[in-house]
Design a protein around this motif. Structure first.
Motif, PDB file in Angstrom:
ATOM      1  N   TYR A 106       0.805  -1.223   0.000  1.00  0.00           N
ATOM      2  CA  TYR A 106       0.000   0.000   0.000  1.00  0.00           C
ATOM      3  C   TYR A 106       0.840   1.276   0.000  1.00  0.00           C
ATOM      4  O   TYR A 106       0.416   2.293  -0.542  1.00  0.00           O
ATOM      5  CB  TYR A 106      -0.948  -0.020   1.204  1.00  0.00           C
ATOM      6  N   CYS A 107       2.026   1.233   0.599  1.00  0.00           N
ATOM      7  CA  CYS A 107       2.833   2.460   0.670  1.00  0.00           C
ATOM      8  C   CYS A 107       4.201   2.308   0.026  1.00  0.00           C
ATOM      9  O   CYS A 107       4.978   3.256   0.010  1.00  0.00           O
ATOM     10  CB  CYS A 107       2.985   2.930   2.113  1.00  0.00           C
TER      11      CYS A 107
ATOM     12  N   LEU B 230      -3.950   3.070   5.192  1.00  0.00           N
ATOM     13  CA  LEU B 230      -4.674   3.913   4.244  1.00  0.00           C
ATOM     14  C   LEU B 230      -5.243   5.160   4.912  1.00  0.00           C
ATOM     15  O   LEU B 230      -5.266   6.245   4.315  1.00  0.00           O
ATOM     16  CB  LEU B 230      -5.790   3.113   3.579  1.00  0.00           C
TER      17      LEU B 230
ATOM     18  N   VAL C 207      -6.175   8.496  -0.817  1.00  0.00           N
ATOM     19  CA  VAL C 207      -6.585   7.104  -1.015  1.00  0.00           C
ATOM     20  C   VAL C 207      -7.941   6.826  -0.363  1.00  0.00           C
ATOM     21  O   VAL C 207      -8.198   5.731   0.125  1.00  0.00           O
ATOM     22  CB  VAL C 207      -5.513   6.121  -0.489  1.00  0.00           C
TER      23      VAL C 207
ATOM     24  N   GLN D 163      -9.925   3.819  -1.754  1.00  0.00           N
ATOM     25  CA  GLN D 163      -9.362   2.536  -1.333  1.00  0.00           C
ATOM     26  C   GLN D 163      -9.700   2.241   0.129  1.00  0.00           C
ATOM     27  O   GLN D 163     -10.000   1.092   0.480  1.00  0.00           O
ATOM     28  CB  GLN D 163      -7.848   2.529  -1.544  1.00  0.00           C
TER      29      GLN D 163
END
Length: 214
Positions: free
Chosen positions: A54-55, A154, A160, A163
């Motif tokens: 995710y990052c 998130l 985001v 998401q």
């Protein structure tokens, strides 16, 4: 039905959030607290590996380096932390894409399709095979914990929101409850303060409103 997150789950939230946004000093403090609650070393490793999806690798690698520093500091102080178990071996005949497609469908509640995946089939394949296949099959963390890690990361990141909303839904499908999601937002705001985008509560409200109107 669980209404609140337990002590270990609460400790995971700032760990994932600070790791995702690169707040290393705050992450080290959160890692100390997490270890003190009984989160094992291997569970923490898995959390910090999971967030790379995710990052990105840089933040994940920096977070793992921070964990190494924290563990060395605790070792010098005579603190013996539990290592925890290793992930189970990959099953014989494992196919990441097949298993990942099945896992994604279970977590989302239906097969995932869309114009973005038609436009870029490669990202669809990587999501299914690597994230929902290779990562989700590693049983050091259960799926509910992986989703807690995901929404924590998130919620701390900018840009985001869609998401995060999607992963609120996946969190419910993985075993979390609506009341636990409310508790998640409370802990995020208390533990992370202005570091988070402060939209997690708003996005949760929007998600629940959509769910109630379906």
């Amino acid at each position: 039905m669980q209404n609140r997150l337990n002590e270990k789950q609460q400790a995971i939230i700032p760990i994932a959030a600070f790791a995702a946004i690169g707040e290393v000093d705050k992450l080290k403090t959160a890692l100390h607290k997490g270890l003190n609650t009984g989160i094992t070393i291997n569970e923490l490793k898995e959390i910090l590996v999971h967030i790379y999806a995710y990052c990105g690798f840089p933040r994940s690698l920096n977070a793992i380096s921070a964990l190494m520093t924290v563990l060395e500091d605790r070792h010098l102080k005579g603190i013996a932390d539990e290592t925890g178990r290793e992930p189970a071996p990959t099953p014989q005949g494992w196919n990441s894409l097949t298993a990942g497609s099945e896992n994604q469908t279970r977590l989302v509640g239906k097969p995932v399709t869309g114009k973005i995946f038609e436009f870029s089939p490669a990202i669809d394949q990587f999501l299914k095979s690597h994230l929902f296949g290779d990562l989700f099959q590693r049983d050091v963390l259960d799926w509910s914990t992986r989703e807690l890690v995901t929404i924590s990361a998130l919620a701390a990141m900018s840009g985001v929101s869609s998401q995060l909303k999607s992963h609120y839904a996946i969190s419910l499908n993985s075993g979390m409850t609506i009341k636990q999601l409310h508790h998640f937002v409370d802990i995020l705001e208390t533990q992370c303060g202005d570091t988070s985008e402060n939209s997690a509560r708003k996005i949760l409200a929007e998600f629940l409103n959509t769910e109630n109107n379906q």
